[in-house]
Scaffold this motif. Sequence first.
Motif, PDB file in Angstrom:
ATOM      1  N   TYR A   1       2.496  49.536  34.831  1.00 46.06           N
ATOM      2  CA  TYR A   1       1.441  49.502  35.836  1.00 46.06           C
ATOM      3  C   TYR A   1       1.953  49.124  37.218  1.00 46.06           C
ATOM      4  O   TYR A   1       1.188  49.078  38.170  1.00 46.06           O
ATOM      5  CB  TYR A   1       0.335  48.537  35.390  1.00 46.06           C
ATOM      6  N   GLY A   2       3.227  48.849  37.356  1.00 45.62           N
ATOM      7  CA  GLY A   2       3.811  48.543  38.652  1.00 45.62           C
ATOM      8  C   GLY A   2       4.207  47.087  38.768  1.00 45.62           C
ATOM      9  O   GLY A   2       4.094  46.308  37.823  1.00 45.62           O
ATOM     10  N   THR A   3       4.639  46.734  39.959  1.00 45.12           N
ATOM     11  CA  THR A   3       5.028  45.353  40.223  1.00 45.12           C
ATOM     12  C   THR A   3       3.763  44.498  40.297  1.00 45.12           C
ATOM     13  O   THR A   3       2.658  45.036  40.473  1.00 45.12           O
ATOM     14  CB  THR A   3       5.768  45.242  41.561  1.00 45.12           C
ATOM     15  N   PRO A   4       3.895  43.185  40.188  1.00 44.67           N
ATOM     16  CA  PRO A   4       2.702  42.334  40.354  1.00 44.67           C
ATOM     17  C   PRO A   4       1.974  42.605  41.671  1.00 44.67           C
ATOM     18  O   PRO A   4       0.741  42.622  41.705  1.00 44.67           O
ATOM     19  CB  PRO A   4       3.268  40.910  40.307  1.00 44.67           C
ATOM     20  N   GLU A   5       2.717  42.862  42.737  1.00 40.62           N
ATOM     21  CA  GLU A   5       2.089  43.162  44.023  1.00 40.62           C
ATOM     22  C   GLU A   5       1.301  44.469  43.963  1.00 40.62           C
ATOM     23  O   GLU A   5       0.187  44.560  44.498  1.00 40.62           O
ATOM     24  CB  GLU A   5       3.147  43.231  45.139  1.00 40.62           C
ATOM     25  N   GLU A   6       1.868  45.489  43.302  1.00 44.65           N
ATOM     26  CA  GLU A   6       1.170  46.772  43.169  1.00 44.65           C
ATOM     27  C   GLU A   6      -0.078  46.629  42.300  1.00 44.65           C
ATOM     28  O   GLU A   6      -1.132  47.193  42.616  1.00 44.65           O
ATOM     29  CB  GLU A   6       2.106  47.823  42.569  1.00 44.65           C
ATOM     30  N   ILE A   7       0.039  45.873  41.221  1.00 43.63           N
ATOM     31  CA  ILE A   7      -1.102  45.648  40.333  1.00 43.63           C
ATOM     32  C   ILE A   7      -2.212  44.928  41.094  1.00 43.63           C
ATOM     33  O   ILE A   7      -3.390  45.305  41.003  1.00 43.63           O
ATOM     34  CB  ILE A   7      -0.672  44.857  39.081  1.00 43.63           C
ATOM     35  N   ASN A   8      -1.854  43.907  41.860  1.00 42.95           N
ATOM     36  CA  ASN A   8      -2.856  43.169  42.640  1.00 42.95           C
ATOM     37  C   ASN A   8      -3.489  44.051  43.708  1.00 42.95           C
ATOM     38  O   ASN A   8      -4.697  43.958  43.963  1.00 42.95           O
ATOM     39  CB  ASN A   8      -2.241  41.920  43.263  1.00 42.95           C
ATOM     40  N   ALA A   9      -2.695  44.921  44.328  1.00 42.06           N
ATOM     41  CA  ALA A   9      -3.241  45.836  45.336  1.00 42.06           C
ATOM     42  C   ALA A   9      -4.238  46.793  44.698  1.00 42.06           C
ATOM     43  O   ALA A   9      -5.312  47.062  45.265  1.00 42.06           O
ATOM     44  CB  ALA A   9      -2.108  46.614  46.017  1.00 42.06           C
ATOM     45  N   LYS A  10      -3.924  47.303  43.506  1.00 37.29           N
ATOM     46  CA  LYS A  10      -4.855  48.187  42.786  1.00 37.29           C
ATOM     47  C   LYS A  10      -6.134  47.441  42.429  1.00 37.29           C
ATOM     48  O   LYS A  10      -7.238  47.992  42.533  1.00 37.29           O
ATOM     49  CB  LYS A  10      -4.196  48.733  41.519  1.00 37.29           C
ATOM     50  N   ALA A  11      -6.001  46.200  42.007  1.00 32.77           N
ATOM     51  CA  ALA A  11      -7.174  45.398  41.659  1.00 32.77           C
ATOM     52  C   ALA A  11      -8.046  45.162  42.892  1.00 32.77           C
ATOM     53  O   ALA A  11      -9.279  45.241  42.798  1.00 32.77           O
ATOM     54  CB  ALA A  11      -6.745  44.073  41.037  1.00 32.77           C
ATOM     55  N   ASN A  12      -7.427  44.894  44.020  1.00 30.33           N
ATOM     56  CA  ASN A  12      -8.192  44.699  45.258  1.00 30.33           C
ATOM     57  C   ASN A  12      -8.937  45.970  45.650  1.00 30.33           C
ATOM     58  O   ASN A  12     -10.083  45.908  46.093  1.00 30.33           O
ATOM     59  CB  ASN A  12      -7.275  44.236  46.395  1.00 30.33           C
TER      60      ASN A  12
END
Length: 109
Positions: free
Chosen positions: A40-51
């Motif tokens: 699902y990507g890096t933690p930053e990418e996952i958080n960006a998708k969640a936002n």
Amino acid sequence: MTRLQSRLKISPSKLDDINGILLNPDMEIITDFLEVVAKYGTPEEINAKANQARKLDNLLDLVNKACPGLIEQKRLSGVIVIKSYLGELFLTPRKHIFAVFTNNLFYSW
């Protein structure tokens, strides 16, 4: 620091133990977990998708896809009885749930 807060302190030896588990390349459960995260990507990418997913327009799109016509029904009457949608959403249509859209917010009870 409060007495309760002081109970949250992690001793250095315990942190070393935790790091020993997390950083051990032979710890299969950690490597399996990291493989899932990597999909699902890096933690930053996952958080960006969640936002992105939390934005109102995206949430309304999800409602419209799950329950076609619901947004239009809201536009026409302002109040929606969504018993017919409960089967799809909750799989147990036991009672009417009334929902009201006010200022682009969705309330139900």
